[in-house]
Design an enzyme around this catalytic site. Structure first.
Site, short mmCIF file in Angstrom:
data_model
loop_
_atom_site.label_atom_id
_atom_site.label_comp_id
_atom_site.label_asym_id
_atom_site.label_seq_id
_atom_site.Cartn_x
_atom_site.Cartn_y
_atom_site.Cartn_z
N CYS A 103 -21.08 53.74 -9.54
CA CYS A 103 -20.11 52.99 -8.73
C CYS A 103 -19.80 53.72 -7.43
O CYS A 103 -19.46 53.10 -6.43
CB CYS A 103 -18.84 52.73 -9.52
N HIS A 144 -13.08 54.78 -11.20
CA HIS A 144 -14.02 53.75 -10.74
C HIS A 144 -13.78 53.51 -9.26
O HIS A 144 -12.63 53.49 -8.79
CB HIS A 144 -13.82 52.46 -11.53
#
EC number: 3.4.19.12
Length: 519
Positions: A94, A455
């Site tokens: 990510c 994230h």
């Protein structure tokens, strides 16, 4: 019975025939069939009903598959209008996906990559698939719907392979930092640029006829002059900038020679918040260029003054005084990447993440942080030309002072002072329109989580349509392969980790003028 059982027919008939009705028996056979079916009994009739049910189920499944594969394409195209492809998460990638979406939102960087690859990929000995610039260009163009692909999710694993070829050990299964990857990309692009030939091409007539540095000609064994290539500053990527470092003695006011350092991103520390007052991007920039005292620095001027006051027979020691050091921005890049340092350390030495919200705005005026030469005019200059402060290397003064009466200073404002992003392609705030170094927000990278796990997601502008040159006002929220539309207020309320700005020309208000400025 006068025809084969359904089960035998279904085995001998092609699969495509399952979508049509089975072959019917002759008309005269209906009575025999009916009589035969009566003689079969309840178990036989149940078996035939199951066979017909199986055929109907297969036909329904095939029809549904055909609809999924070919039916809703027009609907998906309609839904994707204004969106961009997502990126497949290869494990813990990510950080890479969010950075690539941020870079794809900077048109100047994509144009530079296209120009760079067209000039230099044929001059190197490596194969094309090993070029970082080529791989990155194709990927960023695909993320801007410029490659003609209809894929909604792209795979960025070729980029990891190219980086490994550049001897970067980046694992797709370990969580990394998006800011660190940004510097990996920029430094690798610089390495790729430096591997180009170090002599001028024979067909480059301008450089051969008018060499930039004829006094530094290189002679080969045959004593034939080989002219050097033009300055590498012309091929620097759009994120490349320069910092100036100025030191002044507090005792004699002697100023040391100006020093220049390069940067690809501005890494700003977050100051401590004052109770009741939000932290703004302007405060982070002010803290970055604020003066600091450096003790025990040898001052040559103070040493000379002291030497003139003592007899010649005595030895003179170097005089150490306190200097005042200040940083300024000597050259502002076309694309500005701002990194907000959210890493801090506890008293026990443990890493902590700072989650304070830093206010930022759509437009960023950088005039007050720009280094200016003494006597240099502050008149407006085109965004694609360097100022005199960027071309000279002499000493000078600081940039313009901050006006405390201004209602807006790069995020230090209420929402009533924010120019509506959907009504005008160019800013209307007086500070913005009078700025010579104005930047527009293009993307925001946000990290959710703590220092050990989390994230990355990205807010970015939707690419402008092919027949439209103005910057799009539609914002997107992207998390790996998930893409959705969002509003600008959600962008402003996010906890930014990386901010991507692109320089614009502020004193133009017509679309024709803006198109000319963006060329």
């Amino acid at each position: 019975m006068s025809w084969a059982p359904v089960s035998t027919w279904s085995r001998r008939t092609p699969l495509a025939a399952c979508c049509s009705a089975p072959e019917l028996p002759p008309a005269g056979a209906w009575k025999a069939c009916a009589a035969g079916s009566l003689r079969i009994g309840p178990q036989g009739r149940c078996k035939m009903m199951k066979n017909w049910g199986m055929i109907g189920g297969i036909a329904a499944a095939l029809a549904a598959g055909i609809y999924v594969l070919w039916g809703p394409i027009s609907d998906r195209k309609k839904y994707r209008k204004g969106l961009v492809p997502g990126l497949l998460n290869l494990g813990n990638t990510c950080f890479m996906n969010s950075l690539l979406q941020g870079l794809a939102s900077c048109p100047s960087f994509i144009r530079w990559l296209a120009d760079f690859t067209s000039k230099y990929r044929q001059e190197n000995n490596t194969t094309e698939h090993q070029h970082l610039s080529v791989t990155l260009l194709h990927l960023l163009k695909a993320l801007c719907n410029q490659e003609g692909t209809e894929d909604e999710v792209l795979d960025a694993s070729p980029l990891l392979e190219v980086l490994r070829a550049h001897r970067w050990q980046i694992s797709s299964f370990e969580e990394q930092d998006a800011h660190e990857l940004f510097h990996v990309l920029t430094s690798s692009l610089e390495d790729e640029r430096d591997r180009r030939p170090h002599v001028t091409h024979l067909f480059d007539l301008d450089s051969l006829e008018f060499p930039l540095e004829p006094q530094r000609q290189i002679h080969c064994r045959t004593q034939v002059p080989i002219y050097p290539i033009p300055s590498q500053w012309k091929s620097q990527h759009p994120f490349h900038g320069r910092l100036t470092s100025n030191m002044v003695c507090k005792h004699c006011q002697h100023q040391s020679p100006m020093r220049y350092d390069t940067f690809d991103s501005l890494s700003l520390s977050i100051p401590v918040a004052t109770w009741g007052h939000p932290i703004t991007l302007d405060q982070c920039l002010q803290h970055f260029i604020s003066t600091e005292s450096v003790k025990d620095v040898v001052c040559e001027n103070c040493t000379k003054i002291h030497a003139a006051q003592i007899p010649n027979s005595q030895s003179v020691e170097n005089r150490k005084t306190t200097f005042v050091k200040q940083l300024k921005l000597g050259k502002l890049p076309q694309c500005l990447c701002i990194h907000l340092q959210r890493l801090s350390w506890s008293n026990q030495g443990s890493p902590l993440k700072r989650n304070e919200h830093v206010q930022f705005s759509e437009f960023l005026a950088m005039d007050r942080f720009k280094y200016r030469i003494s006597g240099c005019s502050t008149s407006k200059q085109p965004a694609n030309h360097l100022s005199a402060a960027e071309q000279e290397t002499t000493d000078g003064k600081e940039g313009g002072a901050q006006n405390p009466t201004m209602p807006f200073l790069n995020g230090a404002c209420s929402t009533s002072y924010i120019s509506p992003p959907f009504t005008s392609p160019l800013p209307t705030n007086p500070e913005w329109t009078s700025s010579s170094y104005l930047f527009r927000l293009m993307a925001v990278v946000v990290h959710h989580g703590d220092m050990h796990s989390g994230h990355f997601v990205t807010y970015r502008r939707s690419p402008a349509a092919k027949n439209q040159k103005l910057t799009s006002q539609q914002w997107l929220w992207i998390s790996d392969d998930t893409v959705r539309r969002t509003n600008f207020q959600e962008v402003l309320s996010s906890s930014a980790y990386l901010l991507f700005y692109e320089r614009i020309q502020s004193n133009l208000h017509h679309p024709e003028d803006q198109r000319a400025a963006e060329k």
